[in-house]
Design a protein around this motif. Structure first.
Motif, mmCIF file in Angstrom:
data_model
loop_
_atom_site.group_PDB
_atom_site.id
_atom_site.type_symbol
_atom_site.label_atom_id
_atom_site.label_comp_id
_atom_site.label_asym_id
_atom_site.label_seq_id
_atom_site.Cartn_x
_atom_site.Cartn_y
_atom_site.Cartn_z
ATOM 1 N N UNK A 1 0.818 -1.213 0.000
ATOM 2 C CA UNK A 1 0.000 0.000 0.000
ATOM 3 C C UNK A 1 0.851 1.262 0.000
ATOM 4 N N UNK A 2 2.069 1.166 0.521
ATOM 5 C CA UNK A 2 2.972 2.318 0.506
ATOM 6 C C UNK A 2 3.463 2.629 -0.908
ATOM 7 N N UNK A 3 3.497 1.620 -1.760
ATOM 8 C CA UNK A 3 3.920 1.809 -3.150
ATOM 9 C C UNK A 3 2.760 2.294 -4.025
ATOM 10 N N UNK A 4 1.529 1.892 -3.682
ATOM 11 C CA UNK A 4 0.393 2.173 -4.564
ATOM 12 C C UNK A 4 -0.575 3.226 -4.031
ATOM 13 N N UNK A 5 -0.603 3.439 -2.736
ATOM 14 C CA UNK A 5 -1.569 4.367 -2.139
ATOM 15 C C UNK A 5 -1.237 5.820 -2.432
ATOM 16 N N UNK B 1 9.308 -5.231 -7.812
ATOM 17 C CA UNK B 1 9.187 -4.830 -9.217
ATOM 18 C C UNK B 1 7.902 -4.017 -9.287
ATOM 19 N N UNK B 2 8.047 -2.729 -9.554
ATOM 20 C CA UNK B 2 6.897 -1.825 -9.595
ATOM 21 C C UNK B 2 6.768 -1.245 -11.000
ATOM 22 N N UNK B 3 5.524 -1.135 -11.471
ATOM 23 C CA UNK B 3 5.287 -0.588 -12.800
ATOM 24 C C UNK B 3 4.178 0.459 -12.774
ATOM 25 N N UNK B 4 4.304 1.402 -13.692
ATOM 26 C CA UNK B 4 3.243 2.376 -13.976
ATOM 27 C C UNK B 4 3.434 2.800 -15.426
ATOM 28 N N UNK B 5 2.354 2.836 -16.157
ATOM 29 C CA UNK B 5 2.406 3.139 -17.586
ATOM 30 C C UNK B 5 3.500 2.292 -18.238
ATOM 31 N N UNK B 6 4.508 2.908 -18.856
ATOM 32 C CA UNK B 6 5.572 2.136 -19.504
ATOM 33 C C UNK B 6 6.879 2.160 -18.713
ATOM 34 N N UNK B 7 6.794 2.491 -17.417
ATOM 35 C CA UNK B 7 7.972 2.569 -16.550
ATOM 36 C C UNK B 7 8.008 1.378 -15.591
ATOM 37 N N UNK B 8 9.199 0.796 -15.426
ATOM 38 C CA UNK B 8 9.404 -0.304 -14.484
ATOM 39 C C UNK B 8 10.575 0.040 -13.577
ATOM 40 N N UNK B 9 10.416 -0.266 -12.304
ATOM 41 C CA UNK B 9 11.460 -0.005 -11.306
ATOM 42 C C UNK B 9 11.650 -1.277 -10.499
ATOM 43 N N UNK B 10 12.899 -1.715 -10.359
ATOM 44 C CA UNK B 10 13.217 -2.890 -9.560
ATOM 45 C C UNK B 10 14.262 -2.520 -8.522
ATOM 46 N N UNK C 1 5.190 12.811 -2.753
ATOM 47 C CA UNK C 1 4.975 13.664 -3.917
ATOM 48 C C UNK C 1 5.383 13.022 -5.241
ATOM 49 N N UNK C 2 5.762 11.756 -5.226
ATOM 50 C CA UNK C 2 6.104 11.067 -6.474
ATOM 51 C C UNK C 2 4.880 10.318 -6.985
ATOM 52 N N UNK C 3 4.795 10.085 -8.287
ATOM 53 C CA UNK C 3 3.653 9.316 -8.819
ATOM 54 C C UNK C 3 3.625 7.915 -8.213
ATOM 55 N N UNK C 4 2.444 7.426 -7.938
ATOM 56 C CA UNK C 4 2.293 6.104 -7.325
ATOM 57 C C UNK C 4 2.415 5.025 -8.406
ATOM 58 N N UNK C 5 2.757 3.834 -7.975
ATOM 59 C CA UNK C 5 2.906 2.696 -8.879
ATOM 60 C C UNK C 5 1.564 1.994 -9.036
ATOM 61 N N UNK C 6 1.267 1.499 -10.222
ATOM 62 C CA UNK C 6 -0.016 0.837 -10.454
ATOM 63 C C UNK C 6 0.045 -0.661 -10.150
ATOM 64 N N UNK C 7 1.190 -1.278 -10.358
ATOM 65 C CA UNK C 7 1.376 -2.710 -10.076
ATOM 66 C C UNK C 7 2.644 -2.892 -9.256
#
Length: 124
Positions: free
Chosen positions: A12-16, A80-89, A51-57
């Motif tokens: 929830x900290x990544x997506x909320x 592994x977090x994704x939003x739109x076409x961005x992935x962060x690991x 203040x950063x955009x949240x991750x969708x997955x």
């Protein structure tokens, strides 16, 4: 807090949203993040992430939970977090402290981006 609730809390900290994040992160939290100034404390830590955009997955792997004493939970995992076409690991740790029976706050969080080794030349 049982294990399922721990992982739900962390995800929830990544997506909320920002308000949710501010509610769950302690004013005394310390964070080490992969962007300047790298080490954040207190309100600076909360605002840096809120203040950063949240991750969708969000996918959490290799999760480990330690409970070194009553009212203290330490976790380590790979995300592994994704939003739109961005992935962060990254490899992460978080520490929670209990304020009341069902009220927990993050007091420490760290992220180390996953390093991928370049493909080697097998012909030697």
């Amino acid at each position: 807090m049982d294990d399922d609730r721990v992982w739900s809390f962390e995800k929830s900290l990544w997506t909320g949203g920002a308000d949710h994040y501010r509610e769950l992160v302690d004013d005394e939290c310390l964070m080490a993040l992969p962007q300047p100034p790298y080490v954040f404390g207190g309100a600076q830590a909360i605002e840096a992430v809120a203040d950063t955009p949240r991750w969708s997955e969000v996918e959490i792997e290799d999760g480990r939970i330690a409970r070194p004493q009553e009212g203290l939970i330490v976790i380590a995992y790979t995300v592994k977090a994704t939003r739109d076409d961005e992935t962060y690991e990254a490899h992460c740790t978080s520490t929670y402290r209990r304020l009341t029976h069902e009220e927990w706050r993050v007091v420490q969080h760290q992220q180390t981006p996953r390093i991928t080794a370049p493909a080697g030349d097998d012909a030697t």
